[in-house]
Design a protein around this motif. Structure first.
Motif, mmCIF file in Angstrom:
data_model
loop_
_atom_site.group_PDB
_atom_site.id
_atom_site.type_symbol
_atom_site.label_atom_id
_atom_site.label_comp_id
_atom_site.label_asym_id
_atom_site.label_seq_id
_atom_site.Cartn_x
_atom_site.Cartn_y
_atom_site.Cartn_z
ATOM 1 N N LEU A 1 0.831 -1.207 0.000
ATOM 2 C CA LEU A 1 0.000 0.000 0.000
ATOM 3 C C LEU A 1 0.866 1.258 0.000
ATOM 4 N N ILE A 2 1.924 1.240 0.791
ATOM 5 C CA ILE A 2 2.837 2.386 0.838
ATOM 6 C C ILE A 2 3.453 2.619 -0.545
ATOM 7 N N ASN A 3 3.932 1.548 -1.168
ATOM 8 C CA ASN A 3 4.538 1.663 -2.501
ATOM 9 C C ASN A 3 3.537 2.194 -3.510
ATOM 10 N N HIS A 4 2.296 1.705 -3.411
ATOM 11 C CA HIS A 4 1.245 2.122 -4.352
ATOM 12 C C HIS A 4 0.967 3.623 -4.221
ATOM 13 N N VAL A 5 0.839 4.090 -2.972
ATOM 14 C CA VAL A 5 0.525 5.512 -2.745
ATOM 15 C C VAL A 5 1.668 6.401 -3.206
ATOM 16 N N LEU A 6 2.898 6.047 -2.845
ATOM 17 C CA LEU A 6 4.047 6.859 -3.236
ATOM 18 C C LEU A 6 4.199 6.922 -4.752
ATOM 19 N N LYS A 7 3.948 5.801 -5.407
ATOM 20 C CA LYS A 7 4.056 5.767 -6.866
ATOM 21 C C LYS A 7 2.947 6.580 -7.509
ATOM 22 N N LYS A 8 1.751 6.473 -6.947
ATOM 23 C CA LYS A 8 0.599 7.188 -7.495
ATOM 24 C C LYS A 8 0.802 8.698 -7.478
ATOM 25 N N ILE A 9 1.411 9.209 -6.428
ATOM 26 C CA ILE A 9 1.610 10.663 -6.320
ATOM 27 C C ILE A 9 3.007 11.077 -6.800
ATOM 28 N N GLU A 10 3.733 10.132 -7.387
ATOM 29 C CA GLU A 10 5.061 10.383 -7.949
ATOM 30 C C GLU A 10 5.999 11.003 -6.903
ATOM 31 N N ALA A 11 6.025 10.379 -5.726
ATOM 32 C CA ALA A 11 6.818 10.930 -4.634
ATOM 33 C C ALA A 11 7.952 10.022 -4.183
ATOM 34 N N GLU A 12 8.126 8.862 -4.856
ATOM 35 C CA GLU A 12 9.126 7.901 -4.375
ATOM 36 C C GLU A 12 10.524 8.497 -4.256
ATOM 37 N N THR A 13 10.914 9.316 -5.230
ATOM 38 C CA THR A 13 12.289 9.826 -5.259
ATOM 39 C C THR A 13 12.426 11.229 -4.665
ATOM 40 N N LYS A 14 11.342 11.777 -4.154
ATOM 41 C CA LYS A 14 11.405 13.095 -3.533
ATOM 42 C C LYS A 14 12.148 13.017 -2.193
ATOM 43 N N ARG A 15 12.814 14.099 -1.830
ATOM 44 C CA ARG A 15 13.533 14.169 -0.560
ATOM 45 C C ARG A 15 13.027 15.380 0.233
ATOM 46 N N ALA A 16 12.819 15.198 1.524
ATOM 47 C CA ALA A 16 12.243 16.251 2.359
ATOM 48 C C ALA A 16 13.063 17.542 2.301
ATOM 49 N N ARG A 17 14.376 17.414 2.190
ATOM 50 C CA ARG A 17 15.240 18.608 2.243
ATOM 51 C C ARG A 17 15.012 19.561 1.074
ATOM 52 N N THR A 18 14.367 19.072 -0.003
ATOM 53 C CA THR A 18 14.122 19.938 -1.167
ATOM 54 C C THR A 18 12.643 20.235 -1.370
ATOM 55 N N MET A 19 11.797 19.753 -0.469
ATOM 56 C CA MET A 19 10.351 19.921 -0.637
ATOM 57 C C MET A 19 9.841 21.141 0.120
ATOM 58 N N ASP A 20 8.980 21.925 -0.537
ATOM 59 C CA ASP A 20 8.410 23.090 0.129
ATOM 60 C C ASP A 20 7.021 22.768 0.667
ATOM 61 N N ILE A 21 6.361 23.765 1.227
ATOM 62 C CA ILE A 21 5.050 23.561 1.847
ATOM 63 C C ILE A 21 4.041 23.045 0.837
ATOM 64 N N ASP A 22 4.035 23.609 -0.375
ATOM 65 C CA ASP A 22 3.077 23.181 -1.400
ATOM 66 C C ASP A 22 3.267 21.712 -1.757
ATOM 67 N N ASP A 23 4.516 21.262 -1.778
ATOM 68 C CA ASP A 23 4.787 19.848 -2.069
ATOM 69 C C ASP A 23 4.123 18.951 -1.030
ATOM 70 N N PHE A 24 4.293 19.282 0.230
ATOM 71 C CA PHE A 24 3.741 18.436 1.295
ATOM 72 C C PHE A 24 2.211 18.511 1.338
ATOM 73 N N ILE A 25 1.659 19.682 1.080
ATOM 74 C CA ILE A 25 0.209 19.805 1.056
ATOM 75 C C ILE A 25 -0.374 18.967 -0.080
ATOM 76 N N ARG A 26 0.323 18.945 -1.190
ATOM 77 C CA ARG A 26 -0.135 18.159 -2.350
ATOM 78 C C ARG A 26 -0.124 16.668 -2.034
ATOM 79 N N TYR A 27 0.854 16.236 -1.248
ATOM 80 C CA TYR A 27 0.983 14.809 -0.959
ATOM 81 C C TYR A 27 0.168 14.372 0.252
ATOM 82 N N LYS A 28 -0.230 15.340 1.097
ATOM 83 C CA LYS A 28 -0.863 14.989 2.362
ATOM 84 C C LYS A 28 -2.178 14.237 2.155
#
Length: 269
Positions: free
Chosen positions: A242-269
């Motif tokens: 389920l975790i893999n499915h969700v991360l893949k669906k939102i295209e977030a697998e390769t994202k790193r927190a250190r480069t993500m802004d507020i809009d990125d996290f709101i989009r994924y939340k």
């Protein structure tokens, strides 16, 4: 002269010179430079109608300057010696009626109404974390959580020699202005998401969410959610899938927190 006597002599000299012995273990470093004090008050842009909350007024160097500008100053001080110094400073002046002193720990006090409490001095690294942007070395969970709820601006640097006694670190002054209205999100969910992502902010989200402790927690939370909503958990349920499915669906697998802004996290939340 023995060392113990030398130390005692120095302490007595300090008391005689300053009039009061500051307790460094309690963070009592009094800002003494009038130019820095004046600059901070000006950057606060106080208005004649403002009721200001001051935390830790000390001997009142800044308090007096704010009393010149504001309608009222509520000064919260935990040290009775400092309270006495502050009271003596305004006694018999036009500022006496404009000053309200709250004696005690500000975190445990019932504070009256105030308009302004947003120009704050912190240790330099902490202040830099507050204003850090995605990609900065100091960007962290503190940065994104603070900036979610407030606009944070760096106002000025204050060197350690502007204090008496000088602290071990340099300081910065920041302005924190709450966002009004606050963003319409579930803060409990937001906190859970950023807490996981920033534990290892240089790792990908895929790696962060595959940590054993995180997987175990998410599986437990998912089952509780199903129970509360009268949903059946399938026998072949696999939280990792389920975790893999969700991360893949939102295209977030390769994202790193250190480069993500507020809009990125709101989009994924």
């Amino acid at each position: 002269m023995k060392m113990s006597k030398v130390r005692n002599f120095n302490v007595h000299q300090e008391v005689a010179r300053q009039g009061i012995l500051f307790n460094k273990s309690k963070g009592q470093h009094i800002l003494k430079n009038p130019l820095v004090i004046q600059s901070m008050v000006e950057k606060a842009a106080l208005r004649p109608t403002d009721v200001v909350l001051e935390i830790g007024p000390g001997t009142g160097n800044m308090t007096v300057k704010m009393l010149e500008k504001a309608k009222k100053v509520i000064a919260c001080e935990i040290d009775p010696r400092m309270v006495a110094e502050l009271q003596k400073r305004v006694q018999g002046t036009v500022y006496h009626s404009k000053l309200q002193i709250v004696v005690g720990d500000v975190l445990k006090s019932n504070l009256p109404f105030f308009d302004l409490c947003a120009v704050l001095m912190f240790q330099r690294e902490f202040a830099e974390r507050l204003v850090a942007k995605p990609g900065d070395k100091l960007y962290c969970r503190l940065s994104i959580n603070t900036q979610l709820l407030a606009r944070v601006d760096m106002l000025m640097k204050v060197g350690r020699n502007n204090f008496r006694p000088p602290p071990k670190v340099e300081s910065n002054v920041v302005r924190i202005e709450p966002r009004n209205p606050p963003p319409p999100i579930n803060y409990q969910e937001w906190d859970g998401l950023t807490r996981i992502a920033f534990v290892r902010k240089n790792k990908t989200l895929s790696a962060a969410f595959k940590q054993t402790t995180v997987v175990t927690m998410l599986e437990k939370n998912y089952k509780i959610h199903c129970s509360l909503n009268n949903k059946t958990v399938p026998d072949d349920f696999d939280i990792k899938q389920l975790i893999n499915h969700v991360l893949k669906k939102i295209e977030a697998e390769t994202k790193r927190a250190r480069t993500m802004d507020i809009d990125d996290f709101i989009r994924y939340k």
